[in-house]
Design a protein around this motif. Structure first.
Motif, PDB file in Angstrom:
ATOM      1  N   LEU A   1     103.720  11.566  -1.256  1.00  9.92           N
ATOM      2  CA  LEU A   1     104.865  12.065  -0.502  1.00  9.92           C
ATOM      3  C   LEU A   1     105.263  13.445  -0.999  1.00  9.92           C
ATOM      4  CD1 LEU A   1     106.787   8.750  -0.436  1.00  9.92           C
ATOM      5  CD2 LEU A   1     106.870  10.304   1.511  1.00  9.92           C
ATOM      6  N   LYS A   2     105.490  14.363  -0.043  1.00 14.64           N
ATOM      7  CA  LYS A   2     105.852  15.713  -0.445  1.00 14.64           C
ATOM      8  C   LYS A   2     106.883  16.311   0.512  1.00 14.64           C
ATOM      9  CE  LYS A   2     103.932  20.174  -1.764  1.00 14.64           C
ATOM     10  NZ  LYS A   2     102.751  21.028  -1.872  1.00 14.64           N
TER      11      LYS A   2
ATOM     12  N   ASN B   1     118.731  13.926 -11.011  1.00 12.21           N
ATOM     13  CA  ASN B   1     118.799  12.573 -10.487  1.00 12.21           C
ATOM     14  C   ASN B   1     117.427  11.935 -10.375  1.00 12.21           C
ATOM     15  OD1 ASN B   1     121.689  12.452 -10.002  1.00 12.21           O
ATOM     16  ND2 ASN B   1     121.282  14.048  -8.500  1.00 12.21           N
ATOM     17  N   LEU B   2     117.429  10.634 -10.281  1.00 12.31           N
ATOM     18  CA  LEU B   2     116.181   9.883 -10.178  1.00 12.31           C
ATOM     19  C   LEU B   2     116.403   8.692  -9.266  1.00 12.31           C
ATOM     20  CD1 LEU B   2     113.693   9.085 -12.962  1.00 12.31           C
ATOM     21  CD2 LEU B   2     114.484   7.225 -11.502  1.00 12.31           C
ATOM     22  N   GLN B   3     115.427   8.451  -8.392  1.00 13.48           N
ATOM     23  CA  GLN B   3     115.517   7.294  -7.501  1.00 13.48           C
ATOM     24  C   GLN B   3     114.226   6.485  -7.589  1.00 13.48           C
ATOM     25  OE1 GLN B   3     117.561   9.830  -3.945  1.00 13.48           O
ATOM     26  NE2 GLN B   3     117.238   7.694  -3.420  1.00 13.48           N
TER      27      GLN B   3
ATOM     28  N   CYS C   1     108.709   6.428  -7.839  1.00 11.11           N
ATOM     29  CA  CYS C   1     109.769   7.083  -8.583  1.00 11.11           C
ATOM     30  C   CYS C   1     109.868   8.501  -8.025  1.00 11.11           C
ATOM     31  CB  CYS C   1     109.381   7.104 -10.058  1.00 11.11           C
ATOM     32  SG  CYS C   1     110.295   8.230 -11.088  1.00 11.11           S
ATOM     33  N   ALA C   2     111.068   9.015  -7.875  1.00 11.20           N
ATOM     34  CA  ALA C   2     111.245  10.387  -7.385  1.00 11.20           C
ATOM     35  C   ALA C   2     112.400  11.029  -8.129  1.00 11.20           C
ATOM     36  CB  ALA C   2     111.513  10.391  -5.875  1.00 11.20           C
ATOM     37  N   VAL C   3     112.224  12.292  -8.471  1.00  3.97           N
ATOM     38  CA  VAL C   3     113.264  12.997  -9.215  1.00  3.97           C
ATOM     39  C   VAL C   3     113.646  14.261  -8.463  1.00  3.97           C
ATOM     40  CG1 VAL C   3     112.396  12.116 -11.400  1.00  3.97           C
ATOM     41  CG2 VAL C   3     111.652  14.370 -10.612  1.00  3.97           C
ATOM     42  N   ASP C   4     114.834  14.749  -8.734  1.00  9.06           N
ATOM     43  CA  ASP C   4     115.209  16.011  -8.115  1.00  9.06           C
ATOM     44  C   ASP C   4     115.667  17.018  -9.153  1.00  9.06           C
ATOM     45  OD1 ASP C   4     118.270  14.734  -7.447  1.00  9.06           O
ATOM     46  OD2 ASP C   4     118.157  16.852  -7.972  1.00  9.06           O
ATOM     47  N   LEU C   5     115.261  18.242  -8.869  1.00  9.80           N
ATOM     48  CA  LEU C   5     115.614  19.376  -9.704  1.00  9.80           C
ATOM     49  C   LEU C   5     116.500  20.261  -8.861  1.00  9.80           C
ATOM     50  CD1 LEU C   5     115.103  20.992 -12.322  1.00  9.80           C
ATOM     51  CD2 LEU C   5     113.178  22.041 -11.165  1.00  9.80           C
TER      52      LEU C   5
ATOM     53  N   ASN D   1     118.690  20.548  -3.245  1.00  8.12           N
ATOM     54  CA  ASN D   1     117.818  19.771  -4.107  1.00  8.12           C
ATOM     55  C   ASN D   1     116.831  18.971  -3.276  1.00  8.12           C
ATOM     56  OD1 ASN D   1     120.063  18.118  -3.235  1.00  8.12           O
ATOM     57  ND2 ASN D   1     119.290  16.562  -4.614  1.00  8.12           N
ATOM     58  N   LYS D   2     115.689  18.723  -3.850  1.00  8.48           N
ATOM     59  CA  LYS D   2     114.621  18.011  -3.157  1.00  8.48           C
ATOM     60  C   LYS D   2     114.068  16.970  -4.101  1.00  8.48           C
ATOM     61  CE  LYS D   2     111.092  21.189  -4.784  1.00  8.48           C
ATOM     62  NZ  LYS D   2     109.987  22.106  -4.429  1.00  8.48           N
ATOM     63  N   LEU D   3     113.463  15.938  -3.536  1.00  9.70           N
ATOM     64  CA  LEU D   3     112.831  14.898  -4.334  1.00  9.70           C
ATOM     65  C   LEU D   3     111.361  15.221  -4.547  1.00  9.70           C
ATOM     66  CD1 LEU D   3     114.335  11.575  -2.930  1.00  9.70           C
ATOM     67  CD2 LEU D   3     114.777  12.645  -5.147  1.00  9.70           C
ATOM     68  N   THR D   4     110.924  15.137  -5.799  1.00  6.79           N
ATOM     69  CA  THR D   4     109.511  15.224  -6.143  1.00  6.79           C
ATOM     70  C   THR D   4     109.069  13.821  -6.519  1.00  6.79           C
ATOM     71  OG1 THR D   4     109.720  17.495  -6.927  1.00  6.79           O
ATOM     72  CG2 THR D   4     107.804  16.250  -7.680  1.00  6.79           C
ATOM     73  N   PHE D   5     108.047  13.331  -5.810  1.00  2.82           N
ATOM     74  CA  PHE D   5     107.616  11.954  -5.965  1.00  2.82           C
ATOM     75  C   PHE D   5     106.463  11.827  -6.952  1.00  2.82           C
ATOM     76  CE2 PHE D   5     109.666   9.283  -2.724  1.00  2.82           C
ATOM     77  CZ  PHE D   5     110.354  10.247  -2.011  1.00  2.82           C
ATOM     78  N   GLY D   6     106.437  10.697  -7.655  1.00  8.29           N
ATOM     79  CA  GLY D   6     105.269  10.325  -8.403  1.00  8.29           C
ATOM     80  C   GLY D   6     104.218   9.756  -7.464  1.00  8.29           C
TER      81      GLY D   6
END
Lengths: 115, 112
Positions: free
Chosen positions: A43-44, B31-33, B87-91, B98-103
């Motif tokens: 996912l991106k 943050n982390l989701q 897992c996804a984190v945002d910077l 902010n955006k989510l970067t996913f594992g």
């Protein structure tokens, strides 16, 4: 229902066509996103809009054009579709930053297949 | 950019077993989701957990932001727990950007 919704759920089309995916959220959120999930499930982020203003554009080909008519809607238009555009596209939204809370909520996804 | 690594990549469990999924991230995050993508493709929010520990039924999560990792615990697994866990984190880039970067996800299969 309170949610992020997308239409259509499935989209099958020929190479070279132009298509649109629509997203709506009734959560009262200020920021909306488009994410792409490829065939390997990665996912991106593609785009982010805040209150109709483009905030993030992650080096996506300019054949992809997001449009936000109002802060509850974010549509994705794709021109001249290519085989590599086949993927699942997710819309998401999050509330205005308040005290650092910025959880994102995702729509059900649109599975795009380009033949 | 920030790197998010999840382990293990695949997990096969017998129904009733417990398991731990790990998420490591390379930079400080706001943050982390945790999400569960079910077999129908829906992304379901499990936890919003920038730090600390939370529990929801048989699932719990812990994030140690200072050490840049988060753990998701599944207890007494059921077949309905099958799917991919992200897992996804945002910077934080801007105040509203902010955006989510996913594992890469952990694929879980729970066998009856």
């Amino acid at each position: 229902d309170t949610a992020v919704s997308q239409t259509p759920k499935y989209l099958v089309t020929q190479m070279g066509n132009d298509k649109s995916i629509k997203c709506e959220q009734n959560l009262g959120h200020d920021t909306m996103y488009w994410y792409k999930q490829d065939s390997k499930k990665f996912l991106k982020i593609m785009f982010s809009y805040n209150n109709k203003e483009l905030i993030i554009n992650e080096t996506v080909p300019n054949r992809f054009s997001p449009k936000s008519p109002d802060k509850a809607h974010l549509n994705l238009h794709i021109n001249s579709l290519e085989l590599g555009d086949s993927a699942v596209y997710f819309c998401a939204s999050r509330p205005r930053l308040a005290g650092g809370y910025n959880e994102q909520f995702f729509g059900p996804g649109t599975r795009l297949t380009v033949l | 950019g920030i790197q998010v690594e999840q382990s293990p990549p695949d997990l096969i469990l017998q129904e009733g077993a417990n398991s731990t999924l790990r998420c490591n991230f390379s930079d400080s995050v706001n943050n982390l989701q945790w999400f569960h993508q079910n077999p129908w493709g829906q992304l379901i929010n499990l936890f919003y957990i920038p730090s600390g520990t939370k529990q929801n039924g048989r699932l719990s999560a812990t994030t140690v932001a200072t050490e840049r990792y988060s753990l998701l615990y599944i207890s007494s697994s059921q077949t309905t727990d099958s799917g991919v866990y992200f897992c996804a984190v945002d910077l934080l880039i801007k105040a509203a950007g902010n955006k989510l970067t996913f594992g890469g996800g952990t694929r879980v299969l729970v066998k009856p």
